[in-house]
Design a protein around this motif. Structure first.
Motif, PDB file in Angstrom:
ATOM      1  N   ARG A  49       0.815  -1.225   0.000  1.00 45.68           N
ATOM      2  CA  ARG A  49       0.000   0.000   0.000  1.00 45.68           C
ATOM      3  C   ARG A  49       0.848   1.274   0.000  1.00 45.68           C
ATOM      4  NH1 ARG A  49      -4.394  -0.059   4.627  1.00 45.68           N
ATOM      5  NH2 ARG A  49      -4.869   1.950   3.641  1.00 45.68           N
ATOM      6  N   GLY A  50       2.148   1.123   0.145  1.00 44.74           N
ATOM      7  CA  GLY A  50       3.031   2.286   0.148  1.00 44.74           C
ATOM      8  C   GLY A  50       3.168   2.962   1.495  1.00 44.74           C
ATOM      9  N   LEU A  51       2.677   2.313   2.561  1.00 51.91           N
ATOM     10  CA  LEU A  51       2.768   2.897   3.901  1.00 51.91           C
ATOM     11  C   LEU A  51       4.129   2.644   4.534  1.00 51.91           C
ATOM     12  CD1 LEU A  51      -0.750   1.840   5.232  1.00 51.91           C
ATOM     13  CD2 LEU A  51      -0.072   4.040   4.246  1.00 51.91           C
ATOM     14  N   THR A  70       6.991   5.284   5.294  1.00 50.58           N
ATOM     15  CA  THR A  70       7.140   6.188   4.153  1.00 50.58           C
ATOM     16  C   THR A  70       6.415   7.498   4.458  1.00 50.58           C
ATOM     17  OG1 THR A  70       5.108   5.397   3.121  1.00 50.58           O
ATOM     18  CG2 THR A  70       7.167   4.243   2.528  1.00 50.58           C
ATOM     19  N   THR A  71       6.542   8.444   3.555  1.00 46.74           N
ATOM     20  CA  THR A  71       5.806   9.702   3.692  1.00 46.74           C
ATOM     21  C   THR A  71       4.307   9.430   3.719  1.00 46.74           C
ATOM     22  OG1 THR A  71       7.573  10.890   2.574  1.00 46.74           O
ATOM     23  CG2 THR A  71       5.425  11.984   2.657  1.00 46.74           C
ATOM     24  N   GLU A  72       3.856   8.504   2.873  1.00 46.49           N
ATOM     25  CA  GLU A  72       2.427   8.149   2.870  1.00 46.49           C
ATOM     26  C   GLU A  72       2.022   7.531   4.207  1.00 46.49           C
ATOM     27  OE1 GLU A  72      -1.424   7.986   1.765  1.00 46.49           O
ATOM     28  OE2 GLU A  72       0.187   9.020   0.721  1.00 46.49           O
ATOM     29  N   GLY A  73       2.880   6.718   4.787  1.00 50.66           N
ATOM     30  CA  GLY A  73       2.612   6.142   6.104  1.00 50.66           C
ATOM     31  C   GLY A  73       2.517   7.217   7.176  1.00 50.66           C
ATOM     32  N   GLN A  74       3.379   8.215   7.090  1.00 50.76           N
ATOM     33  CA  GLN A  74       3.333   9.332   8.044  1.00 50.76           C
ATOM     34  C   GLN A  74       2.023  10.093   7.909  1.00 50.76           C
ATOM     35  OE1 GLN A  74       6.919  11.359   6.889  1.00 50.76           O
ATOM     36  NE2 GLN A  74       8.185  10.178   8.310  1.00 50.76           N
ATOM     37  N   ARG A  75       1.605  10.331   6.668  1.00 43.38           N
ATOM     38  CA  ARG A  75       0.331  11.021   6.445  1.00 43.38           C
ATOM     39  C   ARG A  75      -0.835  10.223   7.025  1.00 43.38           C
ATOM     40  NH1 ARG A  75       1.812  11.789   0.587  1.00 43.38           N
ATOM     41  NH2 ARG A  75       3.084  13.646   0.622  1.00 43.38           N
ATOM     42  N   MET A  76      -0.800   8.912   6.806  1.00 40.42           N
ATOM     43  CA  MET A  76      -1.880   8.053   7.301  1.00 40.42           C
ATOM     44  C   MET A  76      -1.923   8.085   8.826  1.00 40.42           C
ATOM     45  SD  MET A  76      -4.380   6.031   6.445  1.00 40.42           S
ATOM     46  CE  MET A  76      -4.022   5.532   4.767  1.00 40.42           C
TER      47      MET A  76
END
Length: 90
Positions: A49-51, A70-76
């Motif tokens: 999922r790119g997290l 990842t950056t996407e994980g941080q956003r989530m």
């Protein structure tokens, strides 16, 4: 979106504090909130999922897969924590 207190939320929270960790390290740090049997399936899903991102490290000749957010994980993680705060009236 991931659910508050889900395995994914626990993993992201642990990695936010430690920066990176390998699977059994996450189980140890989770204090009973993660079980080894389901952990690796969850980690693979989160990478897909790119997290999370993963890389191989070697210690005493043994390969360890190390995971980091990842950056996407941080956003989530931020989105889930904001939703929890709102739900609690904060």
């Amino acid at each position: 979106m991931i659910a508050p207190d889900s395995k994914a939320h626990v993993i992201l929270g642990l990695l936010a504090r430690s920066g990176e960790a390998y699977g059994l390290e996450l189980v140890s740090k989770a204090e009973g909130r993660l079980k080894r049997a389901a952990l690796y399936t969850q980690l693979h899903r989160m990478v897909a999922r790119g997290l999370l991102a993963s890389s191989d490290h070697y210690r005493h000749g043994t390969r360890l897969r190390v995971y980091r957010m990842t950056t996407e994980g941080q956003r989530m993680l931020l989105a889930v924590e904001a939703a929890v705060k709102i739900a609690k009236g904060g």
